[in-house]
Scaffold this motif. Structure first.
Motif, short mmCIF file in Angstrom:
data_model
loop_
_atom_site.label_atom_id
_atom_site.label_comp_id
_atom_site.label_asym_id
_atom_site.label_seq_id
_atom_site.Cartn_x
_atom_site.Cartn_y
_atom_site.Cartn_z
N GLY A 130 15.47 -25.46 16.45
CA GLY A 130 14.04 -26.25 16.73
C GLY A 130 14.21 -27.53 16.57
O GLY A 130 13.48 -28.37 17.31
N VAL A 142 9.17 -25.27 14.45
CA VAL A 142 10.37 -25.11 14.84
C VAL A 142 11.14 -23.56 14.96
O VAL A 142 12.04 -23.26 14.90
CB VAL A 142 11.38 -25.75 13.68
CG1 VAL A 142 11.40 -27.35 13.90
CG2 VAL A 142 11.08 -25.19 11.99
N VAL A 163 8.58 -34.66 20.95
CA VAL A 163 8.19 -33.94 19.83
C VAL A 163 8.54 -34.86 18.59
O VAL A 163 9.21 -34.69 17.64
CB VAL A 163 8.95 -32.70 19.71
CG1 VAL A 163 8.06 -31.63 18.56
CG2 VAL A 163 9.02 -31.94 21.06
N LEU A 183 15.94 -28.88 19.37
CA LEU A 183 15.11 -28.89 20.81
C LEU A 183 14.18 -30.12 20.56
O LEU A 183 13.80 -30.42 22.01
CB LEU A 183 14.24 -27.54 20.47
CG LEU A 183 14.80 -26.34 21.25
CD1 LEU A 183 13.64 -25.43 21.13
CD2 LEU A 183 15.26 -26.66 22.70
N PRO A 185 2.76 -29.19 9.63
CA PRO A 185 3.72 -30.18 10.64
C PRO A 185 3.74 -29.65 12.18
O PRO A 185 4.42 -30.14 13.09
CB PRO A 185 5.35 -29.95 10.05
CG PRO A 185 5.23 -28.75 9.24
CD PRO A 185 3.68 -28.57 8.90
N ALA A 186 3.19 -28.56 12.64
CA ALA A 186 3.01 -27.79 14.02
C ALA A 186 2.50 -29.14 14.72
O ALA A 186 1.21 -29.29 14.36
CB ALA A 186 2.67 -26.55 13.86
N GLY A 207 6.94 -35.11 15.93
CA GLY A 207 6.84 -34.34 14.56
C GLY A 207 7.90 -33.92 13.95
O GLY A 207 8.09 -33.68 12.78
N VAL A 208 9.00 -33.56 14.98
CA VAL A 208 10.23 -32.82 14.46
C VAL A 208 11.50 -34.04 14.58
O VAL A 208 12.43 -34.25 13.68
CB VAL A 208 10.51 -31.78 15.25
CG1 VAL A 208 11.77 -31.18 14.82
CG2 VAL A 208 9.19 -30.62 15.18
N MET A 217 6.07 -34.13 7.55
CA MET A 217 5.69 -35.26 8.69
C MET A 217 4.48 -34.53 9.50
O MET A 217 4.60 -33.16 9.65
CB MET A 217 6.95 -34.87 9.86
CG MET A 217 6.72 -36.04 10.75
SD MET A 217 6.88 -37.46 10.71
CE MET A 217 6.01 -38.07 12.08
N PRO A 218 3.59 -35.38 9.80
CA PRO A 218 2.45 -34.64 10.64
C PRO A 218 2.87 -34.12 12.00
O PRO A 218 3.92 -34.86 12.62
CB PRO A 218 1.59 -35.90 10.81
CG PRO A 218 1.99 -37.12 9.65
CD PRO A 218 3.43 -36.87 9.53
N GLY A 219 2.13 -33.31 12.61
CA GLY A 219 2.68 -32.71 13.80
C GLY A 219 2.37 -33.16 15.01
O GLY A 219 1.81 -33.01 15.86
N GLU A 274 2.87 -35.00 18.58
CA GLU A 274 3.48 -34.65 19.91
C GLU A 274 2.79 -35.43 21.00
O GLU A 274 1.49 -35.30 20.99
CB GLU A 274 3.19 -33.09 19.95
CG GLU A 274 4.45 -32.08 20.05
CD GLU A 274 4.00 -30.84 20.24
OE1 GLU A 274 4.40 -30.14 19.18
OE2 GLU A 274 3.36 -30.29 21.18
N ILE A 311 10.82 -32.71 6.99
CA ILE A 311 10.31 -31.72 8.14
C ILE A 311 9.11 -31.07 7.80
O ILE A 311 7.99 -30.94 8.62
CB ILE A 311 11.32 -30.86 8.76
CG1 ILE A 311 11.08 -30.34 9.96
CG2 ILE A 311 11.21 -29.40 7.67
CD1 ILE A 311 11.78 -31.10 11.01
N ARG A 312 8.79 -30.91 6.23
CA ARG A 312 7.51 -30.31 5.98
C ARG A 312 6.35 -31.32 5.72
O ARG A 312 5.08 -30.96 6.29
CB ARG A 312 7.94 -29.69 4.56
CG ARG A 312 8.36 -28.39 4.59
CD ARG A 312 8.47 -27.58 3.33
NE ARG A 312 9.36 -26.52 3.38
CZ ARG A 312 9.56 -25.40 2.75
NH1 ARG A 312 8.44 -25.55 1.61
NH2 ARG A 312 10.20 -24.54 2.89
#
Lengths: 542, 351
Positions: free
Chosen positions: A182, B280, A333, A185, B315-316, A335-336, A320-322, A324, A317-318
């Motif tokens: 993920g 993810v 992306v 990606l 985080p989504a 957030g990732v 971080m705000p999402g 996009e 990764i946890r």
């Protein structure tokens, strides 16, 4: 014509004759002469690197054994082995062979557990060893390359760990691989292609275990082995650093010879480390894949965590705000992707610090005497801030466990971590620097006024004073042996001929850095001989 | 011991005098006083203590040998599947425990013996060794540079520019072969990530019972996992398909559904969402019955199933895709098409 040497050879003991044989073909005598009796200094912190080396050797030994039994295939079978809870369950051959190693090969479980424990200890000791080198300034000239090699070993160690614990293809590690996919990606432009090429198509596919396997057992360890050898050769070439003290200077190294003392101590220490890891593997289960089950992309267990050294990436990764951004038919992306970029940047920050420092000092001398961390407050503060960042994100990486074990709100912990990521490193930097400066002041006080003896003396007129004992010359030297840099100053804007010159931006930055490192508020001027003499002659009786 | 006699003949202070920086003068109380005299250990002066140390070392080595024998004995004695209860560890494999402890002891004793030997019986006299600069002397440097210049000149590299430039070109291009070979590591993405096994008319199959689901199978407060009709665990690409098609189904009160499209795509309050987290790609598995929130156990992204699968925490980056469902004429739940948008983590081409 060579009868004389022949008779001598015949008389020589067998070992000597073998050595002679080797020397005349390899020239080992000149090599051994330079190194056999090499002097090594003694300090507990110098053995941290040994722990890294020995756990690396243990990992290789046990890893080779595991390859004899492990089947790196994602071909699916139905388990019919002796472990009852898994009988009749579909799984990959990789997972099934891991069960075989654990339940059918005698000693297989032990070797598997030694391998995994040694891997955790390997990465852990690399971190501690690196921080020892960092805090004592052992990375300074001529050892910068060895610092970089060591750093590369750490980074490669992280990825060897990741590819290694993904091999059993169990539910936990598969979830980790999914996370990795993920994250891949999220890379702009090429992320989808990278993912397709790494996994041979869509996730999970049937290729990644085999591919990770050759990366894990051949590519990365091969590079690491080369780096380890180079790392050790450089240790011998530079001779080990040592602490300042009586008889120790920047041009010598004081200690005991490699043969026999360090052969005994370091050689023995290998067995000590191996023995302790074997005992840990005997009593403490690690990565019980049989309890987790085989990987299926639509199943997951709670409390999924990577091995500790990647907990930092997990935390990033946890928290971080999402974010996009969708625009022009494409998705960015953030957030990732941002955590994916911060992860190497944080690692790089500590790697490049030595070069920034050496640029700011402009110092081209060789440094073989270690710094006491207190005498370099800015460096020490930076190191502590770096560790704080790491630990903060490690905590964030386990936010679910903190929440369930301490009955805290997961949202609260996540928000705490988000703020702490920015605040705690700054706070720890300031606090560490203050502590260092305080310790420097105390050293100065001790040098000038002596050690507090704890004896209270009553003077004839009734006043109580504490008796201070003057320090020995050994102690005086040790506390004053360090160099102190003077901060750089900008050259005057108008030189003596009246020609104006503007300082370049890089000059300004360098002066600023230098002041930050060695300016007035960033180090305490060490006591001078004059100060000492003045105080000891006027009221030396304290 | 002989090395200590040596050191007394050559006090280290004298060796230090070679170094200008160490000269301890009376004027400088901070000057380096030179190596302190060696302090004897008890083993250095008392042969009985040295003998004791020798016995300890030999004892440790002997213990190691016994432990190795114990290791072999355990290997032979304990069956691989024997489980024993050991306080306070619990139920463990007897073979693993005995092999590990005997191996650990056998290794540890070698190490402890060697270190005790080194610490008590080998010399502990610290001696200085001079460091030498690594860099070459100026003469060597000059000689080397001259040789290098000669070599470069003799190669004619500087003069024959055509040779040089074509060599650079060839060397720059040849790695392309390796790069090209990597092409077959995987297929081009195409629109693979956009499609799943779901299609119009495919029934929702319960993942546990492998039976088609009826609306009455979905109880209020339950979380049901489903896969598309026609997908079987025996399929070669099952994992690839389920990684995209995994579905979770809950029953809501229709009046509680806040999102109009969600209501339209539901059947009697039954809503079907992708189980694959949009962060993810972990499978979302935790359902909170009262609030109808689902939580991904990997990174704690939280989605509101009453509001179009909207992200409410974590985080989504975007909402969970919903599958439009209805009931076929036999009374089974079925899909009215594929997901309207790609499931799982976002990617560059997602748009």
């Amino acid at each position: 014509m060579s009868t004389a040497t022949d008779t001598r050879r015949k008389k020589a003991p067998a070992g000597e004759r073998v050595a002679d044989w080797a020397d005349s073909r390899l020239g080992i005598y000149s090599l051994a002469k330079a190194n056999m009796r090499k002097i090594f200094p003694d300090h507990w912190s110098f053995m941290l690197g040994e722990v890294c080396l020995y756990s690396f050797i243990i990992i290789i030994l046990t890893g080779v054994y595991l390859t004899m039994f492990f089947n790196p295939s994602m071909g699916e079978i139905v388990y019919d082995g002796p472990y009852v809870p898994m009988q009749g369950i579909r799984m990959s051959e990789a997972y099934a062979s891991t069960l075989d190693i654990s339940f059918e090969v005698r000693g297989g479980l032990l070797i598997r557990q030694i391998h995994h424990w040694a891997a955790l200890i390997f990465v852990g000791s690399m971190f501690v060893h690196m921080m020892r080198v960092f805090f004592t300034g052992a990375y300074r000239k001529p050892r910068e390359m060895n610092w970089v090699f060591g750093f590369l070993l750490l980074v490669l160690g992280l990825f060897t760990g990741l590819t290694g614990y993904s091999l059993p293809d169990d539910l936990l590690s598969g979830t980790g691989v999914r996370f990795t996919q993920g994250a891949i990606l999220s890379v702009p432009l090429v992320g989808t292609y990278l993912s397709m090429f790494l996994f041979g198509g869509e996730f999970p596919g049937h290729d990644f275990v085999g591919r990770f396997y050759s990366i894990h057992i051949l590519l990365l360890p091969g590079i690491m082995l080369g780096l380890v050898v180079a790392h050790l050769i450089m240790v011998f070439l530079h001779k080990h650093t040592h602490w300042a003290g009586p008889g120790k200077t920047n041009t010598n190294v004081v200690g005991t010879p490699f043969l026999p003392v360090y052969m005994g101590k370091a050689g023995g220490f290998f067995f000590l480390v191996f023995g302790v890891i074997a005992a840990i593997a005997a009593v403490a289960t690690i990565n019980p894949v049989w309890a987790i089950g085989p990987y299926r992309p639509d199943q997951v267990s709670t409390g999924a965590q990577p091995d500790w050294y990647l907990g930092f990436a997990e935390g990033l990764i946890r928290v971080m705000p999402g974010w996009e951004i969708d625009a022009w038919g494409h998705t960015l992306v953030l957030g990732v992707f941002i955590p994916l970029v911060i992860f190497p940047l944080v690692l790089l920050a500590i790697a490049v610090y030595p070069f920034i420092e050496s640029w700011a000092t402009g110092d081209t001398r060789n440094h073989h005497l270690l710094d006491r961390p207190r005498n370099t407050p800015t460096r020490t503060g930076f190191g502590v801030a770096w560790i704080t960042t790491y630990l903060t994100m490690l905590i964030a990486g386990g936010n679910d466990l903190w929440a369930t074990h301490f009955h805290l709100s997961i949202n609260g912990i996540t928000w705490f971590s988000r703020i702490a990521f920015f605040v705690l490193p700054v706070v720890s930097f300031i606090v560490t620097k203050r502590i260092c400066l305080g310790l420097q002041r105390r050293d100065k006080e001790k040098v000038l006024h002596g050690r507090e003896s704890g004896i209270i003396k009553r003077l004839p007129h009734g006043e109580f004073i504490e008796v201070h004992e003057p320090l020995s010359q050994d102690q005086l030297h040790t506390l004053t042996a360090h160099d102190q840099y003077q901060p750089l100053e900008l050259e005057p804007e108008v030189d003596e001929n009246g020609v104006a010159r503007k300082p370049t931006r890089s000059e300004k930055l360098r002066v600023k850095l230098s002041k930050g490192l060695y300016g007035e508020d960033n180090q305490i001027a060490k006591p001078t001989v004059e100060e000492y003499k003045e105080i000891t002659s006027s009221h030396g009786h304290h | 011991m002989s090395s200590q006699d040596n050191s007394e003949e050559n006090p280290p202070q004298q060796q230090d005098d070679a170094d200008g920086g160490v000269l301890a003068t009376r004027d400088n109380p901070f000057a380096n006083p030179g190596l302190p005299p060696h302090e004897h250990r008890v083993q250095d002066i008392d042969e009985r203590a040295a003998k004791r140390s020798e016995r300890v070392v030999a004892g440790l080595f002997t213990l190691s040998m016994l432990s190795t024998i114990g290791f072999i004995a355990s290997y032979v004695a304990f069956p691989v599947d024997k489980i024993v209860y050991v306080f306070p560890i619990g139920h463990v494999s007897a073979l693993n425990l005995s092999l590990g402890l005997t191996l650990g002891l056998a290794l540890f004793c070698i190490g402890a013996g060697a270190i005790h030997w080194a610490r008590t019986l080998m010399t502990d006299v610290e001696v200085p060794e001079e460091r030498h600069d690594i860099e070459a002397t100026p003469e060597v440097r000059e000689e080397l540079l001259a040789g290098f210049q000669d070599g470069v000149r003799e190669s004619d590299l500087g003069r024959r520019k055509l040779v040089r430039n074509t060599l650079i070109g060839a060397m720059a291009m040849v790695p392309l072969t390796g790069l090209v070979l990597l092409r077959d590591l995987g297929p081009m993405p195409g629109t693979m990530l956009r499609h799943t096994k779901w299609a119009k008319g495919k029934m929702l199959i319960n993942e546990n019972t492998h039976e088609p689901l009826r609306p009455e199978d979905i109880a209020v407060g339950s979380l049901t996992f489903a896969m598309p009709e026609g997908l079987s665990e025996e399929d070669h690409d099952f994992n690839n398909q389920i990684a995209k098609a995994a579905l979770m189904i809950v029953r809501l009160q229709p009046e509680n559904i806040k999102d109009k499209r969600e209501l339209d795509w539901s059947h009697e309050g039954i809503v079907a969402f992708s189980k694959i987290c949009t962060h993810v790609g972990c499978p979302i598995s935790l359902y909170e019955q009262q609030t109808h929130h689902v939580l991904c156990p990997c990174h704690q992204s939280t989605f509101d199933l009453t509001d179009g699968g909207r992200v409410i925490f974590g985080p989504a980056g975007h909402a969970l895709p919903q599958l439009r469902i209805t009931v076929n004429d036999k009374g089974y739940l079925e899909a009215m098409g594929d997901f309207a948008e790609p499931v799982g983590p976002a990617y560059w081409e997602r748009g």
